[in-house]
Design an enzyme around this catalytic site. Structure first.
Site, mmCIF file in Angstrom:
data_model
loop_
_atom_site.group_PDB
_atom_site.id
_atom_site.type_symbol
_atom_site.label_atom_id
_atom_site.label_comp_id
_atom_site.label_asym_id
_atom_site.label_seq_id
_atom_site.Cartn_x
_atom_site.Cartn_y
_atom_site.Cartn_z
ATOM 1 N N GLY A 68 0.788 -1.221 -0.146
ATOM 2 C CA GLY A 68 -0.068 -0.129 0.020
ATOM 3 C C GLY A 68 0.824 1.086 0.118
ATOM 4 O O GLY A 68 1.653 0.980 -0.567
ATOM 5 N N THR A 71 3.803 1.182 2.212
ATOM 6 C CA THR A 71 5.485 0.836 1.964
ATOM 7 C C THR A 71 5.941 1.056 0.496
ATOM 8 O O THR A 71 7.135 1.170 0.477
ATOM 9 C CB THR A 71 4.669 -1.052 1.280
ATOM 10 O OG1 THR A 71 3.638 -1.451 2.108
ATOM 11 C CG2 THR A 71 5.748 -1.951 1.054
ATOM 12 N N LEU A 72 5.299 1.536 0.105
ATOM 13 C CA LEU A 72 5.492 2.859 -1.626
ATOM 14 C C LEU A 72 6.085 3.719 -0.980
ATOM 15 O O LEU A 72 7.449 3.523 -1.222
ATOM 16 C CB LEU A 72 4.269 3.446 -2.483
ATOM 17 C CG LEU A 72 4.793 4.042 -3.476
ATOM 18 C CD1 LEU A 72 3.607 3.849 -4.480
ATOM 19 C CD2 LEU A 72 4.598 4.952 -3.434
ATOM 20 N N ARG A 212 0.729 18.925 -9.858
ATOM 21 C CA ARG A 212 1.737 17.551 -10.849
ATOM 22 C C ARG A 212 2.665 17.191 -9.359
ATOM 23 O O ARG A 212 3.663 17.918 -9.207
ATOM 24 C CB ARG A 212 2.399 18.013 -11.849
ATOM 25 C CG ARG A 212 1.364 19.104 -13.131
ATOM 26 C CD ARG A 212 2.440 19.273 -13.990
ATOM 27 N NE ARG A 212 2.707 18.983 -14.079
ATOM 28 C CZ ARG A 212 3.868 20.114 -14.776
ATOM 29 N NH1 ARG A 212 3.363 21.016 -15.059
ATOM 30 N NH2 ARG A 212 4.610 19.912 -15.059
ATOM 31 N N ASP A 215 6.900 19.194 -11.041
ATOM 32 C CA ASP A 215 7.178 20.094 -11.462
ATOM 33 C C ASP A 215 8.351 21.180 -10.204
ATOM 34 O O ASP A 215 8.597 22.555 -10.540
ATOM 35 C CB ASP A 215 5.751 20.795 -11.617
ATOM 36 C CG ASP A 215 5.010 20.768 -9.878
ATOM 37 O OD1 ASP A 215 5.812 20.052 -9.081
ATOM 38 O OD2 ASP A 215 3.874 21.369 -9.873
ATOM 39 N N GLU A 269 0.660 7.232 7.022
ATOM 40 C CA GLU A 269 1.593 6.205 7.496
ATOM 41 C C GLU A 269 1.588 6.968 9.369
ATOM 42 O O GLU A 269 2.155 8.917 8.258
ATOM 43 C CB GLU A 269 3.139 5.756 7.059
ATOM 44 C CG GLU A 269 2.961 4.743 6.238
ATOM 45 C CD GLU A 269 1.680 3.929 7.007
ATOM 46 O OE1 GLU A 269 2.735 2.976 7.935
ATOM 47 O OE2 GLU A 269 0.991 3.377 6.647
#
Length: 290
Positions: A68, A71-72, A212, A215, A269
């Site tokens: 999830g 973890t990313l 974005r 940027d 988190e």
């Protein structure tokens, strides 16, 4: 040929039941004639950052994150500045970051992207505690994320956060000094402050409509309804997705200082409670395969 490392949150994968994405990835790697992937499970003591660093030390040329948003985030912390691409197979509760970055939600499509996608350099936010891939917040935002029951998240997915949100709509406000690239503004009656590298929330809401992730800029918004009923027009403005519906400030270095200790979070988190949230942009620090 690429040497593939897979950092996997085994509990979340097991909760999926049939259709193990790790097996799909193993088959896709084999079909391309690449070396067999090496798997690095996360643990209670390592959300993925150390596993990623170990994978890099052992020669990984592609790190696939199977988990999830937490973890990313941890794997991005391990990869920052390495130039080694990350691919993501999102199997978390909300997958808010992955969705904002254009990562396919369907496991088979995400696996296909991992082995044949295009690499793109994206910004990260850096904090004293780690990194921000998507969003960081303090106040109600963090309380909502931290207090969503685990059993409800497993059953409902991201709507579990909405249930938690309702419990905190009447939380006491606070005063926040928000410094953006050295310019300070004081906000009274703040309920939550969010710093974003991406813009979309769950449920069709958009906090930073023109954000974005490449940027070189971070955005910050303060939500400060004075009463519980004041959340109704705030939600309407978020749903409108119109630029300027929520006042936003932009910059490369953002420091938020509250007048009391609050809950804090990055990418869903929990961080230790505190009065300060500081984020600096790191342009192009994460290479993501899309």
């Amino acid at each position: 040929m690429e040497r593939v490392a897979v950092v996997v949150h085994e509990e979340k994968v097991a909760a999926m039941g049939a259709g193990d994405p790790c097996q799909l990835l193993r088959a896709a790697v084999e079909a391309r004639g690449w070396p067999e992937p090496v798997f690095y499970p996360t643990s209670s003591s390592d959300a993925g950052a150390e596993a990623t660093r170990t994978a890099l030390a052992e020669g990984a040329e592609l790190v696939v994150v199977c988990g999830g948003d937490g973890t990313l985030n941890a794997c991005a912390q391990g990869l920052i500045g390495s130039g080694v691409p990350m691919a993501v197979i999102p199997v978390g509760t909300g997958n808010l970051v992955a969705g904002n970055l254009g990562v396919p939600r369907e496991p088979a499509t995400a696996v296909a992207t991992a082995v044949s996608g295009t690499d793109r350099d994206l910004d990260l936010g850096q904090t004293p505690e780690g990194v921000v891939v998507g969003m960081a917040g303090l106040g109600l935002d963090a309380a909502m994320v931290q207090d969503a029951p685990r059993w409800l998240k497993r059953r409902l997915g991201w709507p579990a956060y909405a249930v938690s949100l309702l419990r905190h709509l009447a939380d006491r406000g606070f005063t926040a000094v928000v410094e953006v690239d050295g310019e300070r503004v004081t906000y009274r009656h703040a309920r939550t402050v969010v710093i974003g590298n991406v813009g979309a929330l769950h449920g069709g809401l958009s906090l930073f409509p023109d954000a974005r992730a490449d940027d070189g800029i971070l955005e910050v918004a303060v939500l400060a309804p004075r009463t519980v009923l004041g959340w109704i027009p705030t939600a309407a403005r978020l749903l409108s997705k119109r630029k300027g519906s929520i006042p936003v400030r932009k910059g490369k270095h953002i420091v938020v200082t509250a007048d009391r200790t609050l809950r804090r979070e990055t990418d869903g988190e929990a961080l230790p409670d505190g009065r300060v949230m500081e984020v600096k942009v790191a342009p192009g620090a994460l290479r993501l395969r899309l």
